[in-house]
Motif scaffolding. Structure first.
Motif, PDB file in Angstrom:
ATOM      1  N   GLY A  29       0.592  -1.008   0.007  1.00 26.00           N
ATOM      2  CA  GLY A  29      -0.208  -0.115   0.129  1.00 26.00           C
ATOM      3  C   GLY A  29       0.813   1.219  -0.219  1.00 26.00           C
ATOM      4  N   LYS A  30       0.210   2.507   0.167  1.00 25.33           N
ATOM      5  CA  LYS A  30       0.892   3.544   0.153  1.00 25.33           C
ATOM      6  C   LYS A  30       0.386   4.516   1.385  1.00 25.33           C
ATOM      7  CE  LYS A  30       1.361   7.633  -2.583  1.00 25.33           C
ATOM      8  NZ  LYS A  30       0.976   8.405  -3.863  1.00 25.33           N
ATOM      9  N   ALA A  31       1.420   5.025   2.119  1.00 29.53           N
ATOM     10  CA  ALA A  31       1.200   6.102   3.328  1.00 29.53           C
ATOM     11  C   ALA A  31       1.554   7.311   2.827  1.00 29.53           C
ATOM     12  CB  ALA A  31       1.720   5.560   4.383  1.00 29.53           C
ATOM     13  N   PRO A 142     -13.039  -7.683  -4.088  1.00 25.08           N
ATOM     14  CA  PRO A 142     -12.056  -6.681  -4.181  1.00 25.08           C
ATOM     15  C   PRO A 142     -12.455  -5.392  -3.834  1.00 25.08           C
ATOM     16  CG  PRO A 142     -12.857  -7.494  -6.283  1.00 25.08           C
ATOM     17  CD  PRO A 142     -13.437  -8.519  -5.122  1.00 25.08           C
ATOM     18  N   GLY A 143     -11.696  -4.392  -3.532  1.00 26.14           N
ATOM     19  CA  GLY A 143     -11.935  -3.053  -2.850  1.00 26.14           C
ATOM     20  C   GLY A 143     -10.704  -2.503  -2.433  1.00 26.14           C
ATOM     21  N   ASP A 144     -10.977  -1.560  -1.623  1.00 27.49           N
ATOM     22  CA  ASP A 144      -9.760  -0.661  -0.989  1.00 27.49           C
ATOM     23  C   ASP A 144      -9.867  -0.585   0.456  1.00 27.49           C
ATOM     24  OD1 ASP A 144      -8.149   0.187  -3.459  1.00 27.49           O
ATOM     25  OD2 ASP A 144     -10.113   1.127  -4.096  1.00 27.49           O
ATOM     26  N   LEU A 145      -8.802  -0.703   1.131  1.00 30.91           N
ATOM     27  CA  LEU A 145      -8.811  -0.692   2.630  1.00 30.91           C
ATOM     28  C   LEU A 145      -8.058   0.874   2.772  1.00 30.91           C
ATOM     29  CD1 LEU A 145      -7.933  -2.754   5.646  1.00 30.91           C
ATOM     30  CD2 LEU A 145      -6.468  -0.531   5.319  1.00 30.91           C
ATOM     31  N   ARG A 146      -8.624   1.883   3.760  1.00 32.39           N
ATOM     32  CA  ARG A 146      -8.191   2.883   3.820  1.00 32.39           C
ATOM     33  C   ARG A 146      -7.993   2.981   5.407  1.00 32.39           C
ATOM     34  NH1 ARG A 146      -7.855   4.607  -0.889  1.00 32.39           N
ATOM     35  NH2 ARG A 146      -9.309   4.959  -2.319  1.00 32.39           N
ATOM     36  N   TRP A 147      -7.181   3.553   5.889  1.00 31.73           N
ATOM     37  CA  TRP A 147      -6.476   3.840   7.157  1.00 31.73           C
ATOM     38  C   TRP A 147      -5.986   5.299   7.520  1.00 31.73           C
ATOM     39  CZ3 TRP A 147      -4.577  -0.573  10.865  1.00 31.73           C
ATOM     40  CH2 TRP A 147      -4.145  -0.218  11.907  1.00 31.73           C
ATOM     41  N   ARG A 148      -6.889   5.761   8.276  1.00 32.72           N
ATOM     42  CA  ARG A 148      -6.536   7.144   8.618  1.00 32.72           C
ATOM     43  C   ARG A 148      -6.110   7.097  10.232  1.00 32.72           C
ATOM     44  NH1 ARG A 148      -8.302  12.751   7.702  1.00 32.72           N
ATOM     45  NH2 ARG A 148      -8.080  13.789   9.816  1.00 32.72           N
ATOM     46  N   GLN A 149      -4.973   7.445  10.476  1.00 30.88           N
ATOM     47  CA  GLN A 149      -4.243   7.481  11.643  1.00 30.88           C
ATOM     48  C   GLN A 149      -3.966   8.991  12.166  1.00 30.88           C
ATOM     49  OE1 GLN A 149      -3.790   4.842  13.834  1.00 30.88           O
ATOM     50  NE2 GLN A 149      -3.722   6.521  14.907  1.00 30.88           N
ATOM     51  N   ILE A 159      -1.739  10.351   9.177  1.00 29.06           N
ATOM     52  CA  ILE A 159      -1.263   9.386   8.097  1.00 29.06           C
ATOM     53  C   ILE A 159      -2.294   8.654   7.444  1.00 29.06           C
ATOM     54  CG2 ILE A 159      -0.004   7.207   7.982  1.00 29.06           C
ATOM     55  CD1 ILE A 159       1.612   7.851  10.649  1.00 29.06           C
ATOM     56  N   LEU A 160      -2.480   8.836   6.197  1.00 30.58           N
ATOM     57  CA  LEU A 160      -3.315   8.276   5.274  1.00 30.58           C
ATOM     58  C   LEU A 160      -2.863   7.082   4.462  1.00 30.58           C
ATOM     59  CD1 LEU A 160      -4.882  11.674   3.965  1.00 30.58           C
ATOM     60  CD2 LEU A 160      -5.754  10.325   5.927  1.00 30.58           C
ATOM     61  N   VAL A 161      -3.347   5.862   4.724  1.00 36.42           N
ATOM     62  CA  VAL A 161      -3.027   4.671   4.125  1.00 36.42           C
ATOM     63  C   VAL A 161      -3.899   4.094   3.199  1.00 36.42           C
ATOM     64  CG1 VAL A 161      -1.947   2.259   4.374  1.00 36.42           C
ATOM     65  CG2 VAL A 161      -1.219   3.923   6.153  1.00 36.42           C
ATOM     66  N   SER A 162      -3.635   3.964   2.189  1.00 42.00           N
ATOM     67  CA  SER A 162      -4.499   3.129   1.059  1.00 42.00           C
ATOM     68  C   SER A 162      -3.763   1.981   0.709  1.00 42.00           C
ATOM     69  CB  SER A 162      -4.864   3.838  -0.191  1.00 42.00           C
ATOM     70  OG  SER A 162      -3.777   4.351  -0.692  1.00 42.00           O
ATOM     71  N   VAL A 163      -4.508   0.882   0.613  1.00 42.92           N
ATOM     72  CA  VAL A 163      -4.465  -0.556   0.200  1.00 42.92           C
ATOM     73  C   VAL A 163      -5.249  -1.112  -0.799  1.00 42.92           C
ATOM     74  CG1 VAL A 163      -3.586  -2.863   1.158  1.00 42.92           C
ATOM     75  CG2 VAL A 163      -3.022  -0.813   2.096  1.00 42.92           C
ATOM     76  N   PRO A 164      -4.982  -1.439  -1.820  1.00 41.96           N
ATOM     77  CA  PRO A 164      -6.062  -1.970  -2.972  1.00 41.96           C
ATOM     78  C   PRO A 164      -5.898  -3.418  -2.606  1.00 41.96           C
ATOM     79  CG  PRO A 164      -3.856  -1.583  -4.074  1.00 41.96           C
ATOM     80  CD  PRO A 164      -3.791  -0.923  -2.673  1.00 41.96           C
TER      81      PRO A 164
END
Length: 184
Positions: A29-31, A142-149, A159-164
């Motif tokens: 993913g990407k942060a 299928p989807g996307d996980l989004r993590w907002r820390q 910190i905004l993380v996105s993981v396909p």
């Protein structure tokens, strides 16, 4: 025999007595932290409960590489150790958002900081329910996980993380996390 099991996220290591079965699935993913970005790996972990004295856990987490360069923008230290913040500053979204607390620690390599959320398969029903909802949605297809820390320090950027999550990875998650998703 005592072994150290790195569950995720977990930002901390959990000590197990015996040979608890632990499974991890890692997804790239990407942060994004303010104007900077980092490649990250989201780790989903499931360790099973094997006896009354060995409790398994479900965990989700990621490492922030070269975190020291970001400490002026984000208070990593506030998440460390047993005295770290327990405020629900984490929002993880797959199908719908779930807010929960995260914990953290400097990773074994010393150059990255691990942030994660976990819940024991026994004794933490509320936290486990939230993590099961996230893991279940991530493994559903299928989807996307989004993590907002968010940081507990005022003025910091999140910190905004996105993981396909493509279909093949959703299937891997479903298989690996099944024991934890079935747990009461």
């Amino acid at each position: 025999m005592t072994t150290m099991l790195r569950a995720a996220l977990l930002a901390t290591c959990v000590t197990w007595s015996g040979a608890a079965l632990a499974i991890e699935v890692k997804l790239p993913g990407k942060a994004v932290i303010g104007p900077e970005s980092r490649a990250v790996t989201m780790t989903f972990g499931c360790s099973t409960t094997r006896s009354r004295t060995e409790t398994g856990a479900l965990s989700i987490g990621f490492d922030v590489p070269d975190f020291e360069a970001l400490e002026k923008r984000f208070d990593f230290g506030a998440f460390e150790g047993p005295t770290g913040t327990r405020k629900p500053l984490t929002e993880i979204t797959v199908a719908q958002g779930v807010r929960l607390p995260a914990n953290g620690a400097v990773a074994v390599d010393g150059t990255s900081f691990s942030l994660g959320a976990s819940a024991s398969l026994r004794g933490q029903a509320a936290e486990l329910g939230k993590l099961k909802a996230i893991a279940g949605a991530a493994s559903a297809g299928p989807g996307d996980l989004r993590w907002r820390q968010d940081s507990p320090r005022k003025g910091d950027v999140p910190i905004l993380v996105s993981v396909p999550i493509p279909a093949a990875d959703a299937d891997r998650l479903k298989a690996a996390l099944a024991p934890c998703l079935k747990a009461n």
